[in-house]
Structures are given as structure tokens and as C-alpha cells.
Design an enzyme around this catalytic site. Structure first.
Site, PDB file in Angstrom:
ATOM      1  N   ASP A  98       0.857  -1.184   0.000  1.00  0.00           N
ATOM      2  CA  ASP A  98       0.000   0.000   0.000  1.00  0.00           C
ATOM      3  C   ASP A  98       0.898   1.241   0.000  1.00  0.00           C
ATOM      4  O   ASP A  98       1.798   1.335  -0.838  1.00  0.00           O
ATOM      5  CB  ASP A  98      -0.958  -0.055   1.201  1.00  0.00           C
ATOM      6  CG  ASP A  98      -1.939   1.097   1.263  1.00  0.00           C
ATOM      7  OD1 ASP A  98      -2.925   1.079   0.516  1.00  0.00           O
ATOM      8  OD2 ASP A  98      -1.712   2.015   2.074  1.00  0.00           O
ATOM      9  N   HIS A 155      -7.118  -6.187  -1.419  1.00  0.00           N
ATOM     10  CA  HIS A 155      -6.004  -5.263  -1.217  1.00  0.00           C
ATOM     11  C   HIS A 155      -4.976  -5.748  -0.206  1.00  0.00           C
ATOM     12  O   HIS A 155      -3.797  -5.428  -0.323  1.00  0.00           O
ATOM     13  CB  HIS A 155      -6.567  -3.912  -0.761  1.00  0.00           C
ATOM     14  CG  HIS A 155      -5.529  -2.859  -0.568  1.00  0.00           C
ATOM     15  ND1 HIS A 155      -4.757  -2.370  -1.596  1.00  0.00           N
ATOM     16  CD2 HIS A 155      -5.114  -2.205   0.557  1.00  0.00           C
ATOM     17  CE1 HIS A 155      -3.924  -1.448  -1.128  1.00  0.00           C
ATOM     18  NE2 HIS A 155      -4.115  -1.328   0.170  1.00  0.00           N
TER      19      HIS A 155
END
Length: 338
Positions: free
Chosen positions: A116, A314
Site C-alpha cells: 500500500d 487489497h
């Protein structure tokens, strides 16, 4: 410096057996880290809204494979320093923190792995200090060199009448208000909304956009936690943010224009070290940044492998820890000796 962690911290049940907590001094303050194993240094950098704990599955696996695995709390998170000024969360400060950690650990080089925002921090650390960060693994968010228009201007054009979440995060205090009213519930909804097994259906309104006069959490899914996240694990994350508050974490988003200016000299510069990319097929980052993935032959000429995990969202290293551990260790084992 000596390890200042209290007995309760070192004995916390969330710490992988054999790992230890440390605080190290860096020029910008202090960084809290958890380390396990011995051998070549692998520095693990988390994203938003997480902590060193997002690497809890990787620390023992990398240690068992013969590496010194070190997961940091990025500045603004956990027990690391939380400078008061927004500009103290610019990318250059994060790169300096990583350099300081490597030096504090008595090492000269490291492989850096990020997820991320940590993927961006890892990539820029390798870009700015290729002498120290000799290889980079990027998870979730693909590498895209500095370029294009000013980021906040680009984000403002996304979403029509609705507001892109990065734009929503720009004003200090705004996102904090909705998070701090229910930290645990907000984190649960955010994690679920981006997880492969609990995210909204493609035909439902996107949680990345905020309706007029709305909140980001208005579109979080209502339901069970993702399969990868237990109640106890959520408690740990919530406890960290209850103690620190979310401002330091959100300040990373508030530096996108500053980063764009700071990195002007590296406009369009490829990352040439050996690299690895791992993403989730259901992660919206891959859809938004499809061109970045397409451009890997130019922007990541040292790319060894790119893996897209089907059915994964994610949170790749937490959703698919065994697969990610295997991919990471195989890649690390094949790197040139340093």
C-alpha cells in the site's frame, strides 16, 4: 540504543514467537520495529491504516528462510515518532527514516518490501538510495514514477459529483472526526471493504468515493469480518489507533503535492534494482493503475516476476500469507548475494 519496551509489550500475545520489539533512533525521531531472524536484512514497510502487525505472518517465515526480517511502524503509527507538522510526513522523511533504521541496525544494505503506501515508500527508498536498498518488492500498489499533473488536481477530477477518498483525506480533522467516533468499527469496515471475500459487489456504489455531505464510512459493508482478520487481531489494530489517533497516518495523504515537488528531479525515473510485484486481482488499485502495470517493462526493468492473486483483495500479505511468503522467499533466495 537499548530496547526500552516494557515487559508487557515484549510479552504481548500478538507478537510472533521469537520476535522482539525495539525502538531505534533515527534523525527524525524514533522508529518502533519488530525483528526476527538473522541473515540479510529485509525491511518491511506497512501501509494505511495498519502497522508492523500487518507483517505478522511474514516475520517468522522470512526468519525461517534465513533472513533478518524487520517490520517497522511508519512514523505517525504505533510507537514510532508522531511529529506535529503535516510536512513532516513527506516522502523524503519516510525515506530518511528507512535509511536511519538500516544504519541503526548496523547494516549497510537491505532488501525493502512495502505494501500500500509502504509500496510507494519502498520504491522511493530504493529510487533515492540504490546503494542501500538493493532490491524492492512492491505489494498491492504498482510502481509509477513521478509524473503527470499535480496530484491533488488529478484527484479532484475523479468521481464527478462525488469526492475521491484521497481528496476527502486532505483537510485536517475531517476524516479524523469519522474515524475517532468509532475507531474499531471504522477499521473493521475499511478492512472489509477492501478484502476479497467481503468487499461490495462491483455494481454497488464504490467506497472509494464520498457522496456530497457524506462520510467515507457510509459505504462500508455491513457484515462479518474478512476471513483473514480475527476479532483479537482487529482489537490489536484498534488499540494502536485508539492510542495514537489517525492524524499521523492521514498526513501521508496530505503530502502528495509536496512529494510531487520534492521528487521533480526523478521525473519518470525507472527503478532498476531487482524487483517483485504482488497484487490482488480484486484490488481496485490494479484497475486504476492498469497503465502502471502495463509500463513495468520500462519503469521496472529489473522486475523478476509479477504475480496477480485471483480472488484476493487489497490486503495481500494478510489475505494470502502462505502464497506471499512463498513468493517472497523464492524471490529473495534468487537475488544476488550482497
Amino acid at each position: 540504543m537499548p530496547d526500552p519496551a516494557t515487559p508487557s509489550e515484549t510479552a504481548t500475545p500478538v507478537t510472533p514467537p521469537g520476535a522482539r520489539h525495539r525502538l531505534v533512533d533515527v534523525p527524525g525521531g524514533r522508529i518502533h520495529l519488530v525483528e526476527q531472524g538473522s541473515g540479510p536484512l529485509v525491511l518491511l514497510v506497512h501501509g494505511f491504516p495498519e502497522s508492523w502487525y500487518s507483517w505478522r505472518h511474514q516475520l517468522p517465515a522470512l526468519a525461517a528462510a534465513g533472513y533478518r526480517a524487520v517490520a517497522v511502524d511508519v512514523r505517525g503509527y504505533g510507537r514510532s515518532s508522531k511529529p506535529p507538522a503535516v510536512e513532516e510526513y513527506r516522502m523524503l522523511a519516510h525515506v530518511a527514516d528507512n535509511v536511519g533504521v538500516v544504519q541503526a541496525l548496523g547494516e549497510k544494505t537491505a532488501t525493502i518490501v512495502g505494501h500500500d503506501w509502504g509500496s510507494n515508500i519502498a520504491a522511493d527508498s530504493a529510487l533515492l538510495r540504490p546503494d542501500m536498498f538493493t532490491a524492492a518488492a512492491l505489494l498491492g500498489v504498482p510502481y509509477a514514477p513521478r509524473g503527470g499533473p499535480r496530484p491533488t488536481e488529478a484527484f479532484a477530477r475523479i468521481g464527478g459529483d462525488e469526492e475521491f477518498y484521497v481528496s476527502y483525506f486532505q483537510t485536517p480533522g475531517r476524516a479524523e472526526a469519522e474515524i475517532e467516533s468509532d475507531v474499531r468499527g471504522w477499521l473493521a469496515g475499511f478492512y472489509a471493504g477492501l478484502s476479497g471475500d467481503t468487499m461490495p459487489a462491483p455494481d454497488e456504489p464504490s467506497l472509494y468515493f464520498v457522496p456530497p455531505a457524506g462520510r467515507l464510512r457510509d459505504r462500508f459493508p455491513a457484515g462479518p469480518l474478512p476471513a483473514w482478520l480475527s476479532e483479537a487481531e482487529l482489537d490489536h489494530y484498534a488499540g494502536e489507533f485508539e492510542r495514537t489517533g489517525p492524524t499521523g497516518a492521514l498526513n501521508r495523504y496530505r503530502n502528495v503535492d509536496r512529494d510531487w515537488a520534492d521528487l521533480a528531479a526523478w521525473h519518470g525515473t525507472p527503478l532498476t534494482q531487482p524487483s517483485l510485484f504482488i497484487g490482488g486481482a480484486l484490488d481496485a488499485s490494479l484497475a486504476w493503475m492498469a497503465d502502471a502495470v502495463k509500463n513495468f517493462p520500462t519503469t521496472l526493468p529489473g522486475l523478476v516476476a509479477s504475480h496477480i492473486l485471483e480472488g484476493c483483495g487489497h490486503w495481500v500479505q494478510q489475505e494470502r500469507p502462505d502464497e506471499v511468503n512463498t513468493l517472497l522467499t523464492e524471490w529473495l533466495d534468487a537475488l544476488p548475494a550482497r
